[in-house]
Design a protein around this motif. Structure first.
Motif, short mmCIF file in Angstrom:
data_model
loop_
_atom_site.label_atom_id
_atom_site.label_comp_id
_atom_site.label_asym_id
_atom_site.label_seq_id
_atom_site.Cartn_x
_atom_site.Cartn_y
_atom_site.Cartn_z
N LYS A 132 0.85 -1.06 0.02
CA LYS A 132 0.03 -0.09 -0.27
C LYS A 132 0.86 1.25 0.24
CE LYS A 132 -2.23 -1.54 3.60
NZ LYS A 132 -3.05 -1.90 4.71
N LYS A 201 -4.16 -10.21 12.42
CA LYS A 201 -5.25 -9.31 13.28
C LYS A 201 -6.00 -10.59 14.08
CE LYS A 201 -6.35 -5.12 14.41
NZ LYS A 201 -5.30 -4.04 14.76
N TYR A 210 -1.77 -6.69 13.98
CA TYR A 210 -1.89 -5.70 13.02
C TYR A 210 -2.44 -6.19 11.79
CZ TYR A 210 0.62 -3.18 16.53
OH TYR A 210 0.90 -2.57 17.59
N ASP A 211 -3.02 -5.60 10.80
CA ASP A 211 -3.59 -5.94 9.65
C ASP A 211 -2.58 -6.66 8.67
OD1 ASP A 211 -6.12 -5.40 10.29
OD2 ASP A 211 -5.79 -3.35 9.37
N ASP A 214 2.40 -3.33 6.46
CA ASP A 214 2.33 -1.68 6.07
C ASP A 214 1.72 -1.21 7.38
OD1 ASP A 214 3.02 -1.50 2.97
OD2 ASP A 214 1.91 -3.14 3.48
N ASP A 215 0.49 -1.70 7.85
CA ASP A 215 -0.02 -1.37 9.19
C ASP A 215 0.91 -1.39 10.20
OD1 ASP A 215 -2.31 -0.34 10.67
OD2 ASP A 215 -2.69 -2.55 11.28
N TYR A 218 3.60 1.12 9.86
CA TYR A 218 2.97 2.39 10.06
C TYR A 218 2.93 2.79 11.64
CZ TYR A 218 -0.46 6.00 10.86
OH TYR A 218 -1.14 7.14 11.57
N HIS A 219 2.50 1.89 12.37
CA HIS A 219 2.33 2.08 13.88
C HIS A 219 3.80 2.21 14.48
CE1 HIS A 219 -1.82 0.79 13.65
NE2 HIS A 219 -1.98 1.45 14.55
#
Length: 297
Positions: A132, A201, A210-211, A214-215, A218-219
């Motif tokens: 993403k 998740k 996390y998903d 990328d998720d 990001y965190h």
């Protein structure tokens, strides 16, 4: 419910076939045990044509990730057998799919006839999962600075001996962003994985799962490594995959001063791996720019 009676090991001919196909693969793959010691499950839906799944105890529902290689072989009666070896969504060796030309059962186990045709080995770039984030397509890149190269080298070398917390990737405010970028790359390139599957998740563990990668990154990018209000850096650990372990063994067998001297050949290989995955290292264009500031009190 799976029982011990559902599991077996590859026969000698099957093992020889699988190891040969894996030796041809370009893309990295992961497995918890040596292939000969990995239990397998016969896939009954193929009606005896030889398809198997490589068993792995995990906390996620496994599914097809990508194909590593396809090839044709033959049964003892001359019938053509189409093969595909694939990994799951997290890069672990998943299934060997086998189909006879007439869809009738095999007479002998796979590998009894050790002849192969129409071999198609998938390349890394053609099977790279879509991300993403926006990754520059140009091949020009700025190589790692000496400081970054040595820190990356030390972290990966230490990972070869034990799982390490992400807090040990780099240190200092100026390396926060570089730490996130390195974590993303070594995971996406199959060099390292998470000790606990944080990318599955789970409603029961929303704060630590996390998903996707990328998720997760990001965190990381919005949480300072020294922010004790969050456990994401301290509690999450990475370990090397067999691919990563082999890389360290290859380049550091006769290189003792890994802690204060850059292994140029290793760093160049690491950068090449990043490029092959479309993730060329570039300290001027981070994949995950850090967001906000955090003052340590």
């Amino acid at each position: 419910m799976l029982t011990d009676d559902d599991l077996r090991f590859l026969t000698q001919s099957e093992l020889r076939l699988v190891e040969y196909l894996l030796s041809l693969c370009h893309m990295p793959y992961k497995h918890d045990l040596p292939i000969a010691e990995t239990p397998i499950i016969d896939l009954t839906h193929d009606c005896g044509m030889g398809s198997v799944e490589f068993f792995r105890a995990c906390n996620y529902r496994r599914k097809f990730g990508r194909a590593l290689i396809e090839a044709d072989t033959f049964d003892v009666d001359g019938r053509r057998v189409m093969l595909q070896l694939c990994i799951d969504q997290h890069g672990y060796l998943y299934q060997l799919d086998s189909f006879t030309a007439d869809f009738d059962p095999l007479i002998k186990p796979l590998g009894e006839v050790f002849v192969f045709e129409n071999i198609n080995v998938h390349k890394i770039d053609e099977c790279q999962p879509k991300s993403k984030i926006s990754v520059p397509k140009e091949t020009k890149f700025s190589k790692m600075s000496d400081d970054t190269a040595l820190k990356a080298q030390c972290f990966l070398h230490n990972l070869a001996t034990e799982p390490l917390s992400l807090a040990y990737v780099f240190s200092g405010d100026d390396t926060w962003m570089l730490s996130v970028d390195l974590i993303y790359r070594i995971y996406q390139c199959g060099l390292a994985e998470f000790e606990f599957d944080v990318l599955a998740k789970n409603e029961k563990n929303l704060n630590v799962t996390y998903d996707d990668i990328d998720d997760f990154c990001y965190h990381l990018s919005i949480t300072h490594p020294d922010d004790l209000r969050s456990d994401i850096w301290q509690d999450t650990k990475m370990i090397l995959t067999p691919f990563g372990q082999n890389l360290i063994n290859q380049y550091f067998q006769d290189f003792d001063r890994w802690y204060d001297t850059i292994n140029t050949a290793f760093i160049e290989k690491l950068e090449d791996i990043f490029i092959e995955h479309g993730l060329a290292w570039n300290e001027k264009k981070p994949l995950f720019p850090t967001i906000g500031t955090y003052e340590i009190t």
